[in-house]
Write an enzyme that holds these catalytic residues in place. Sequence first.
Site, PDB file in Angstrom:
ATOM      1  N   TYR A   1       5.526 -10.063  -8.982  1.00 30.10           N
ATOM      2  CA  TYR A   1       4.777  -9.740  -7.760  1.00 30.10           C
ATOM      3  C   TYR A   1       5.589 -10.158  -6.524  1.00 30.10           C
ATOM      4  CZ  TYR A   1       0.880 -10.022  -4.371  1.00 30.10           C
ATOM      5  OH  TYR A   1       0.061  -9.883  -3.279  1.00 30.10           O
TER       6      TYR A   1
ATOM      7  N   ASP B   1      -7.770   6.077  -4.047  1.00 30.25           N
ATOM      8  CA  ASP B   1      -7.531   5.055  -5.080  1.00 30.25           C
ATOM      9  C   ASP B   1      -7.428   5.808  -6.396  1.00 30.25           C
ATOM     10  OD1 ASP B   1      -7.889   2.662  -6.893  1.00 30.25           O
ATOM     11  OD2 ASP B   1      -8.332   1.658  -5.005  1.00 30.25           O
ATOM     12  N   ILE B   2      -7.113   5.062  -7.486  1.00 31.89           N
ATOM     13  CA  ILE B   2      -7.167   5.677  -8.818  1.00 31.89           C
ATOM     14  C   ILE B   2      -8.540   5.478  -9.450  1.00 31.89           C
ATOM     15  CG2 ILE B   2      -4.714   5.691  -9.397  1.00 31.89           C
ATOM     16  CD1 ILE B   2      -5.156   2.983 -10.799  1.00 31.89           C
ATOM     17  N   ARG B   3      -9.429   4.756  -8.747  1.00 35.48           N
ATOM     18  CA  ARG B   3     -10.813   4.592  -9.223  1.00 35.48           C
ATOM     19  C   ARG B   3     -11.742   4.767  -8.024  1.00 35.48           C
ATOM     20  NH1 ARG B   3     -12.230  -1.516  -8.830  1.00 35.48           N
ATOM     21  NH2 ARG B   3     -10.555  -2.261  -7.530  1.00 35.48           N
TER      22      ARG B   3
ATOM     23  N   GLY C   1     -10.208  -1.687  -3.536  1.00 36.35           N
ATOM     24  CA  GLY C   1      -9.880  -3.080  -3.804  1.00 36.35           C
ATOM     25  C   GLY C   1     -10.541  -4.070  -2.860  1.00 36.35           C
ATOM     26  N   GLN C   2     -10.158  -5.343  -3.027  1.00 37.16           N
ATOM     27  CA  GLN C   2     -10.776  -6.420  -2.235  1.00 37.16           C
ATOM     28  C   GLN C   2     -10.595  -6.177  -0.738  1.00 37.16           C
ATOM     29  OE1 GLN C   2      -8.989 -10.320  -2.509  1.00 37.16           O
ATOM     30  NE2 GLN C   2     -10.767 -11.337  -1.590  1.00 37.16           N
TER      31      GLN C   2
ATOM     32  N   GLY D   1      -5.405   2.313  -2.295  1.00 35.65           N
ATOM     33  CA  GLY D   1      -6.012   1.095  -2.850  1.00 35.65           C
ATOM     34  C   GLY D   1      -7.347   0.781  -2.186  1.00 35.65           C
TER      35      GLY D   1
HETATM   36  P1  NAD Z   1      -6.904  -5.316  -5.263  1.00 32.98           P
HETATM   37  O1  NAD Z   1      -6.319  -5.570  -6.598  1.00 32.98           O
HETATM   38  O2  NAD Z   1      -8.259  -5.841  -4.983  1.00 32.98           O
HETATM   39  O3  NAD Z   1      -6.931  -3.753  -4.961  1.00 32.98           O
HETATM   40  C1  NAD Z   1      -5.814  -2.951  -5.230  1.00 32.98           C
HETATM   41  C2  NAD Z   1      -6.304  -1.529  -5.438  1.00 32.98           C
HETATM   42  O4  NAD Z   1      -5.163  -0.728  -5.763  1.00 32.98           O
HETATM   43  C3  NAD Z   1      -7.306  -1.384  -6.582  1.00 32.98           C
HETATM   44  O5  NAD Z   1      -8.492  -0.781  -6.127  1.00 32.98           O
HETATM   45  C4  NAD Z   1      -6.588  -0.497  -7.604  1.00 32.98           C
HETATM   46  O6  NAD Z   1      -7.441   0.396  -8.279  1.00 32.98           O
HETATM   47  C5  NAD Z   1      -5.593   0.239  -6.718  1.00 32.98           C
HETATM   48  N1  NAD Z   1      -4.441   0.734  -7.463  1.00 32.98           N
HETATM   49  C6  NAD Z   1      -3.771   0.129  -8.459  1.00 32.98           C
HETATM   50  N2  NAD Z   1      -2.784   0.939  -8.912  1.00 32.98           N
HETATM   51  C7  NAD Z   1      -2.825   2.069  -8.158  1.00 32.98           C
HETATM   52  C8  NAD Z   1      -2.090   3.264  -8.138  1.00 32.98           C
HETATM   53  N3  NAD Z   1      -1.086   3.485  -9.016  1.00 32.98           N
HETATM   54  N4  NAD Z   1      -2.379   4.207  -7.226  1.00 32.98           N
HETATM   55  C9  NAD Z   1      -3.400   4.011  -6.342  1.00 32.98           C
HETATM   56  N5  NAD Z   1      -4.169   2.894  -6.340  1.00 32.98           N
HETATM   57  C10 NAD Z   1      -3.877   1.936  -7.232  1.00 32.98           C
HETATM   58  O7  NAD Z   1      -5.848  -5.845  -4.179  1.00 32.98           O
HETATM   59  P2  NAD Z   1      -6.124  -6.350  -2.692  1.00 32.98           P
HETATM   60  O8  NAD Z   1      -6.433  -7.791  -2.773  1.00 32.98           O
HETATM   61  O9  NAD Z   1      -7.063  -5.451  -2.014  1.00 32.98           O
HETATM   62  O10 NAD Z   1      -4.653  -6.237  -2.087  1.00 32.98           O
HETATM   63  C11 NAD Z   1      -4.241  -5.179  -1.246  1.00 32.98           C
HETATM   64  C12 NAD Z   1      -2.838  -5.481  -0.748  1.00 32.98           C
HETATM   65  O11 NAD Z   1      -2.836  -6.743  -0.056  1.00 32.98           O
HETATM   66  C13 NAD Z   1      -1.784  -5.627  -1.843  1.00 32.98           C
HETATM   67  O12 NAD Z   1      -0.546  -5.147  -1.383  1.00 32.98           O
HETATM   68  C14 NAD Z   1      -1.691  -7.124  -2.042  1.00 32.98           C
HETATM   69  O13 NAD Z   1      -0.440  -7.512  -2.548  1.00 32.98           O
HETATM   70  C15 NAD Z   1      -1.878  -7.602  -0.617  1.00 32.98           C
HETATM   71  N6  NAD Z   1      -2.316  -8.997  -0.543  1.00 32.98           N
HETATM   72  C16 NAD Z   1      -3.559  -9.360  -0.976  1.00 32.98           C
HETATM   73  C17 NAD Z   1      -3.942 -10.691  -0.894  1.00 32.98           C
HETATM   74  C18 NAD Z   1      -5.302 -11.146  -1.352  1.00 32.98           C
HETATM   75  O14 NAD Z   1      -5.558 -12.372  -1.388  1.00 32.98           O
HETATM   76  N7  NAD Z   1      -6.226 -10.233  -1.692  1.00 32.98           N
HETATM   77  C19 NAD Z   1      -3.066 -11.642  -0.369  1.00 32.98           C
HETATM   78  C20 NAD Z   1      -1.794 -11.236   0.029  1.00 32.98           C
HETATM   79  C21 NAD Z   1      -1.441  -9.905  -0.037  1.00 32.98           C
HETATM   80  N1  SER Z   2      -3.867 -13.443  -3.271  1.00 31.80           N
HETATM   81  C1  SER Z   2      -2.622 -12.953  -3.767  1.00 31.80           C
HETATM   82  C2  SER Z   2      -2.400 -13.372  -5.172  1.00 31.80           C
HETATM   83  O1  SER Z   2      -2.839 -14.455  -5.515  1.00 31.80           O
HETATM   84  C3  SER Z   2      -1.488 -13.444  -2.909  1.00 31.80           C
HETATM   85  O2  SER Z   2      -0.708 -12.396  -2.547  1.00 31.80           O
HETATM   86  O3  SER Z   2      -1.778 -12.655  -5.895  1.00 31.80           O
END
Ligand code: NAD
Ligand code: SER
Length: 311
Positions: A139, A34-36, A11-12, A8
């Site tokens: 989720y 990642d997948i992108r 991602g963010q 991933g």
């Molecule tokens: P995001 O959506 O920004 O990034 C997720 C990435 O996963 C994307 O780049 C997407 O292309 C990739 N992805 C999706 N399906 C995939 C697959 N099958 N194989 C490989 N890659 C794949 O998410 P994020 O905010 O970076 O979150 C990362 C982790 O942190 C997650 O587990 C999320 O639940 C957790 N999290 C995030 C937040 C937040 O506020 N951002 C808060 C709590 C927990």
């Molecule tokens: N920022 C995340 C969401 O809103 C919390 O895990 O999904």
Amino acid sequence: MNRIVVTGAAGQIGTEMVAALRARYGPEAVLATDIRIPEGSTDGPFALADVTIGDSLDAAVARHRADTIFHLAAILSAVGEQRPQKTYEVNIGGLFNVLEVARARDCAVFTPSSIAAFGPGTPTDPAPQDTIQRPNTMYGVSKVAGELLCDYYHHRFGVDTRGVRYPGLVSWRTHPGGGTTDYAVEIYLEAVRTGHYDCFLSADTQLDMMYMPDAIRAAIELMEADPGCLRHRNAFNVTAMQVTPASLAESIREHLPAFEIAYAVDPVRQAIADSWPRRIDDSAARQEWGWAPAFDVASMTADMLANLQTG
Ligand code: NAD
Ligand code: SER
């Protein structure tokens, strides 16, 4: 922790985690997957790998000779309610594949859970470290299952699994991927871009938040912590601040007095937010591995606006 694979990575969190890990362990030590393809410049290796395909992940981990996986690939809460079956496949199936690869190849694993692992039956202010977890979103279900899977792989197979329950994360480099807390990023982007934001949550919806530099540091500090100090290991509550849309708007007005916020509540995302705690208790993380955030609302707002205005 010497050779790391990040899933991933586009991602963010992933974009900033990869940069921080490369700064600390060296560009070639960190394989981004990642997948992108991530936007912007990359200063180290990248491979396409889908976590729902175990062989694809295993090949990346084997080729890189990794000893640690930062597993960030997932689908977030709001998209999760639009695509629950896909969310199950990626969040639970993907984590299962990561843990199996880690078991076979002797890797440590960092996996983020979330405040979404709590639900309507959880004490709301604060939600304790160990408490009722009956979330009503796919989720959230996937996050509770993930916490339990990580515990299981540690106890049953000795995999060095570790993780935190992140609150909503605020950052300026990469847009969030479809969560309920995305408003806390959009509000800054729109404040700088147009001076006005239509918020999809109500003015007084209080949730925990954290600025991205603290979130990245939390993950690295936990993975570097002495395992003998970790009683909980997976799913540590971590937080930095409690905010509402109204209080974030107030904080922005300290810098941009003309900023305006209006409310156009989205019932789906409002229901998700209402099912989460108003505050989480992160004293276990503070006690077991010395967790402490550096940013509060005021310093986060100043840094966000400065970066967005110059970026
Ligand atoms: P995001 O959506 O920004 O990034 C997720 C990435 O996963 C994307 O780049 C997407 O292309 C990739 N992805 C999706 N399906 C995939 C697959 N099958 N194989 C490989 N890659 C794949 O998410 P994020 O905010 O970076 O979150 C990362 C982790 O942190 C997650 O587990 C999320 O639940 C957790 N999290 C995030 C937040 C937040 O506020 N951002 C808060 C709590 C927990
Ligand atoms: N920022 C995340 C969401 O809103 C919390 O895990 O999904």
